[in-house]
Design a protein around this motif. Structure first.
Motif, PDB file in Angstrom:
ATOM      1  N   LEU A   1       0.833  -1.215   0.000  1.00 22.21           N
ATOM      2  CA  LEU A   1       0.000   0.000   0.000  1.00 22.21           C
ATOM      3  C   LEU A   1       0.860   1.255   0.000  1.00 22.21           C
ATOM      4  CD1 LEU A   1      -2.757  -0.981   2.569  1.00 22.21           C
ATOM      5  CD2 LEU A   1      -3.059  -0.593   0.125  1.00 22.21           C
ATOM      6  N   MET A   2       2.113   1.146   0.418  1.00 20.19           N
ATOM      7  CA  MET A   2       3.025   2.278   0.362  1.00 20.19           C
ATOM      8  C   MET A   2       3.715   2.335  -1.000  1.00 20.19           C
ATOM      9  SD  MET A   2       4.245   4.864   1.975  1.00 20.19           S
ATOM     10  CE  MET A   2       4.286   4.823   3.766  1.00 20.19           C
ATOM     11  N   VAL A   3       4.131   1.171  -1.486  1.00 16.35           N
ATOM     12  CA  VAL A   3       4.903   1.137  -2.735  1.00 16.35           C
ATOM     13  C   VAL A   3       4.055   1.599  -3.924  1.00 16.35           C
ATOM     14  CG1 VAL A   3       6.152  -0.353  -4.342  1.00 16.35           C
ATOM     15  CG2 VAL A   3       6.394  -0.699  -1.884  1.00 16.35           C
ATOM     16  N   LEU A   4       2.814   1.118  -4.006  1.00 19.27           N
ATOM     17  CA  LEU A   4       2.033   1.366  -5.222  1.00 19.27           C
ATOM     18  C   LEU A   4       1.732   2.845  -5.473  1.00 19.27           C
ATOM     19  CD1 LEU A   4      -0.222  -1.814  -5.185  1.00 19.27           C
ATOM     20  CD2 LEU A   4       1.700  -1.321  -6.699  1.00 19.27           C
ATOM     21  N   PRO A   5       1.234   3.615  -4.482  1.00 21.18           N
ATOM     22  CA  PRO A   5       1.006   5.038  -4.780  1.00 21.18           C
ATOM     23  C   PRO A   5       2.296   5.827  -5.028  1.00 21.18           C
ATOM     24  CG  PRO A   5       0.351   4.524  -2.522  1.00 21.18           C
ATOM     25  CD  PRO A   5       0.699   3.242  -3.172  1.00 21.18           C
ATOM     26  N   ILE A   6       3.378   5.477  -4.321  1.00 19.74           N
ATOM     27  CA  ILE A   6       4.633   6.193  -4.586  1.00 19.74           C
ATOM     28  C   ILE A   6       5.108   5.879  -5.997  1.00 19.74           C
ATOM     29  CG2 ILE A   6       7.049   6.500  -3.909  1.00 19.74           C
ATOM     30  CD1 ILE A   6       6.315   5.934  -1.091  1.00 19.74           C
ATOM     31  N   TYR A   7       4.961   4.622  -6.366  1.00 19.44           N
ATOM     32  CA  TYR A   7       5.351   4.249  -7.729  1.00 19.44           C
ATOM     33  C   TYR A   7       4.517   5.019  -8.759  1.00 19.44           C
ATOM     34  CZ  TYR A   7       5.391   1.734 -12.089  1.00 19.44           C
ATOM     35  OH  TYR A   7       5.438   1.442 -13.429  1.00 19.44           O
ATOM     36  N   ALA A   8       3.216   5.154  -8.470  1.00 17.05           N
ATOM     37  CA  ALA A   8       2.339   5.862  -9.409  1.00 17.05           C
ATOM     38  C   ALA A   8       2.818   7.297  -9.631  1.00 17.05           C
ATOM     39  CB  ALA A   8       0.902   5.843  -8.906  1.00 17.05           C
ATOM     40  N   SER A   9       3.274   7.962  -8.556  1.00 18.95           N
ATOM     41  CA  SER A   9       3.811   9.331  -8.709  1.00 18.95           C
ATOM     42  C   SER A   9       5.149   9.294  -9.432  1.00 18.95           C
ATOM     43  CB  SER A   9       4.055   9.989  -7.354  1.00 18.95           C
ATOM     44  OG  SER A   9       2.879  10.104  -6.644  1.00 18.95           O
TER      45      SER A   9
END
Lengths: 364, 306, 267
Positions: B187-195
């Protein structure tokens, strides 16, 4: 001369279209009236935001007018939904159904009308032939080129044999060469099918070369309706003269009006003959328009005099920018020849002579 | 015949009515099986507990008082309920550590994925997605396999002769923390990756061109640009951590409770439904505060870029 | 030796941290799967590889019941929530803002905002009352609860797809004599199909995975696979749980992979 009702395909009468409410109201169309004749290639021309696409959408039925009537062969269709109007559209983005083949796209309208299968098949084949796409009928629309998509969009809109075909800047996505080809193709299709075409564009050249008649629009109003020749040679207003082709504007005093002609005295003191609209009253500071190719540069004295400021070479012709002694700007277009340059240099003192019939007095 | 404008107005009215009808099933189901019952929880928090669970329909604020206080049985004075306070503290602090540590591991991971060539990038993202969609209970259970006394870590350490006795990790706060980090990391990796994926590396080049070093580029250019992703990731980790129930129950044993377990206790063995309801609402309010913080920061950072 | 050229994207240590993270993500899963093939009676011994516990789980009637119940529940909740979410998505996209639109967004996403444990006890309070009043204690309560919290997940991909579709194609259909229903049937619905399938699969996975809400809503003897496992974890665990978990895990991987391909295929 009033239009004969039986002869017009579309009659737009006093149509207003307002978007938004209250304070933020914007009139996209401000009481527009125009008649479009049967079998006519009619163009709505104007810059973006002038209301041409809004008018097209009202005729197609995607929007409803705030006031006024839209008649199709004498019947008011303004409140009918699009699927009840015998009018079809070629969309700017083509709007081909991505989940259907070329043939399925073309047959869609007939299918929705509940035509028998055999009839649809025959008609689709006919349409494919008309737009020269027989070989690609089974392809998905994502697998064909932009020019081919354009042809499918045309075939799809023509297949149900609409009374009027609406074209919303259909060529704007094509490159220059393809666009030229499609312009000729569209003229051919209009001629062969005999369907009234209403064509929207912001490209004045496209409008001049393709149309039977043009309506020039600006800020939600129709400024002038006429043949390409009318629009180019007898622009009624400054906007029309400015938007279509290049123009020189000169201030002049107008006197002796009669027979569509007037005497215009320019700031230089020279007096030239100018075309004038009926009912124009003599006045001191009217505007006269002269096209750059209708004036001639001389090294001696002309109707105007000034100094060459800049010379721009265009291949087929050369534009010579002159600062007049009255401090107005004036451009002369001169056809190029093989042998020599234009014969003038920056800083030269020159005269400009304006030919007979070259000047036109603008309505205020 | 009606004028075109009337027809248009009528069509718009009909459109809005149709849109209400279309959304009605979803709204009704959610009201009946989610939102409505939440409102009843509020009512229950002001009632008197029944002797065998449930409630007696008599108004009382004892439920709310008991959230943080306890009444002395002998002299009827109020004092802070240490047991509850420590559970609140455990919930908030463990959620905070989980957020910080998932960020510590998640940020380089997202950066790593975003800087792979496009083809392999999809594979890495997929590898993060699989645990993300795997049953939470199974992943908690998997973590148990690693940290239990006969588990992977202890077996390995004992085989290597580093320790003689197995480390007691299970049933401690550390076990809960490890479990939460493990479970909420995607849940931390996916939104940071999206940015990060949208990050224009020409800006990084510009940074190096203007004499920034690697650390300065990271701190002054990359981090500010992907801040929305970091905030989104942090909130996505913090909120479910706060409401965690399964992880502390499985990994924390009976004693190391978090708010979720305290609530369950009141509806089960504790037989104090009004208190359970009051703690539930408190938890919801904490979540809302976190969400409001997110909304304010997210809109603020967008404004700075727009 | 030539010096390595400067890498714009490199940050020292990040690669190592990332690989460590991936290792940590898969190590517990690997341990879980490995132990499921353990022959021994207890997790504390390793007696070699066998399918013993898979076979044992397969013949366990409690596991069979729970699996069937989980599937029935997930299929019903996914179907109902996808239908409701599709309708809601059609009602809340491709329109100018109208009164109530923001309310609808908030309401549809509400189940995402509330901790599961809170929803769980809320449903316990309400449903236990209704059970007493009506005497009905069937699967309906679980289906209703699952449908409600699956709606926002099913809504997500469908709304995203609709947001990326402007109304031009529907206009083109209307221009070609399609009535609103026909335009929906022949244009909107086919274009929306991948998103609807994705929404259904998301809802299915979410329902299948739920522990907390199910734990509070279920009546006696209504264990789903996750609540059955949670119950077993209280006791001394045998490798049978590992076997069940491994099968469950495999199912999740298959679903996620399928979802991934459905979602990636651009129509």
């Amino acid at each position: 001369m009033p239009e004969q009702p039986g002869r017009s395909a579309i009659d737009v009468r006093g149509v207003r279209k307002v978007f938004g409410t209250g304070e933020s109201q914007v009139a996209a169309l401000d009481t527009v009236s125009v008649s479009i004749r049967e079998n006519e290639f009619f163009t709505l021309l104007g810059p973006s935001g002038c209301g041409k696409t809004t008018l097209l959408r009202l005729i197609a039925g995607f929007d409803f007018p705030s006031a006024g009537e839209i008649l199709l062969h004498g019947q008011d269709i303004a409140s009918l939904p699009p699927f009840k109007r015998p009018v079809n559209t070629v969309f700017q983005s083509y709007a081909l159904f991505p989940h259907m083949t070329v043939a399925e796209n073309i047959g869609f309208g007939l299918e929705m009308l509940g035509k028998p299968k055999a009839e649809i098949k025959a008609r689709v084949a006919e349409m494919l032939k008309l737009v020269k796409m027989e070989a690609l009928s089974g392809r998905r629309t994502s697998q064909i080129s932009g020019g081919q998509q354009q042809r499918v969009a045309l075939a799809r809109a023509l297949a149900p044999q609409p009374k009027v075909l609406l074209l919303d800047e259909p060529l704007s996505a094509l490159d220059y060469k393809l666009r030229k080809e499609m312009q000729i193709e569209l003229k051919r299709l209009q001629h062969e099918t005999g369907i009234t075409f209403i064509f929207v564009t912001h490209d004045q050249e496209e409008a001049l070369t393709m149309s039977d008649r043009i309506a020039v629009m600006s800020s939600g109003k129709i400024l002038q309706v006429g043949t390409p020749w009318d629009i180019y040679d007898k622009p009624a207003e400054r906007f029309v003269a400015d938007f279509i082709g290049e123009s020189n504007f000169l201030t002049a005093a107008i006197a002796d009006i009669g027979n569509g002609k007037a005497r215009a005295t320019l700031k230089s003191g020279a007096t030239i003959e100018a075309t004038v609209a009926e009912g124009f009253q003599p006045k001191d500071n009217a505007t006269v328009v002269v096209r750059p190719e209708h004036a001639k540069l001389t090294s001696g004295k002309g109707d105007l005099s000034g100094t060459v400021e800049n010379i721009v070479y265009f291949g087929t012709d050369t534009h010579i920018h002159v600062r007049l002694d009255s401090s107005e700007a004036f451009t002369v277009r001169q056809q190029n020849t093989r042998s020599a340059g234009c014969g003038f240099e920056r800083g030269d003192k020159v005269g400009i002579s304006i030919g007979n019939d070259a000047a036109q007095v603008l309505r205020d | 015949m009606a004028s075109a404008e009337e027809v248009a107005k009528e069509a718009e009215r009909r459109d809005i009515r149709d849109r209400w009808l279309l959304s009605a099933p979803a709204l009704i189901i959610i009201f009946l099986a989610a939102t409505g019952p939440l409102l009843i929880v509020v009512i229950y928090s002001f009632l008197t507990p029944g002797p065998y669970g449930g409630v007696v329909w008599k108004f009382s604020t004892d439920g709310w008082l008991s959230v943080l206080m306890q009444r002395d049985i002998f002299d009827d004075t109020l004092a802070f309920a240490d047991a509850h306070l420590s559970i609140f503290w455990r919930s908030i602090s463990l959620s905070f550590y989980t957020t910080v540590l998932t960020l510590f591991f998640g940020f380089p991971t997202a950066y790593f994925i975003a800087t792979r060539p496009p083809k392999t990038r999809e594979v890495w993202v997929f590898l993060v997605t699989i645990p993300f969609w795997t049953n939470l209970l199974i992943r908690t259970f998997a973590m148990q396999q690693v940290i239990r006394n006969e588990g992977l870590v202890n077996t390995a350490l004992m085989a290597l002769g580093i320790i003689k006795q197995p480390l007691q990790i299970m049933n401690t706060d550390a076990a809960i923390l490890l479990g939460m980090i493990y479970i909420y990391l995607p849940l931390m990796v996916l939104p940071i990756y999206a940015s990060m994926e949208k990050l224009d590396f020409r800006l990084v080049e510009a940074g190096y061109d203007l004499y920034a070093g690697r650390w300065q580029v990271l701190r002054r250019i990359i981090f500010p640009l992907i801040k929305p992703g970091v905030i989104a990731g942090s909130i996505l980790v913090f909120i479910p951590s706060l409401g965690a129930y399964v992880i502390p129950r499985v990994l924390g044993g009976g004693k190391n409770m978090m708010l979720g377990n305290l609530i369950e206790l009141q509806f089960g063995a504790g037989r104090n439904w009004p208190l359970g309801a009051a703690i539930s609402i408190t938890l919801m309010v904490l979540v809302m505060i976190a969400l409001l913080f997110y909304v304010r920061n997210a809109s603020g950072s967008e404004g700075a870029h727009g | 030796m030539a010096k390595r050229p400067f890498d714009i994207q490199a940050q020292p240590g990040f690669g190592f941290m990332a690989l460590l993270t991936f290792f940590a993500l898969y190590l517990p899963i690997a341990a879980l799967v490995t132990y499921s093939f353990n022959t021994a009676d207890s997790l504390s011994r390793w007696d070699g590889v066998s399918l013993r516990w898979f076979i044992s789980a397969w013949h366990n009637s409690a596991v069979q019941d729970a699996s069937v119940r989980s599937l029935v529940l997930a299929v019903s909740a996914a179907a109902l929530s996808t239908i409701a979410a599709t309708m809601a998505a059609l009602a809340t996209t491709r329109t100018r803002p109208y009164p109530g639109l923001t309310f609808k967004y908030a309401f549809i996403n509400q189940p995402l905002m509330v901790p599961e444990i809170v929803t769980g006890v809320a449903l316990l309070i309400v449903f236990s009352r209704i059970k007493v009043w009506t005497g009905y204690s069937g699967l309906g309560y679980l289906i209703a609860a699952h449908t409600a919290f699956c709606i926002p997940f099913a809504y997500l991909p469908i709304r995203a797809r609709l947001d990326s579709m402007d109304l031009t194609l529907e206009r083109a259909a209307a221009d070609l004599y399609a009535t609103p229903w026909k335009a929906f049937r022949f244009v909107t619905l086919p274009l929306l199909r991948p998103a609807i399938i994705a929404g259904f699969m998301l809802a299915f996975v979410i329902s299948l995975d739920d522990v907390v809400i199910t734990e509070f809503v279920k009546s006696g003897g209504q264990d789903t696979l996750p609540t059955y496992m949670l119950g077993q974890l209280r006791r001394e665990t045998s490798p049978e749980i590992n076997a069940i978990a491994t099968v469950f895990l495999a199912l999740s991987v298959v679903l996620v992979t399928a979802f991934y391909f459905v979602n990636r295929r651009k129509p």
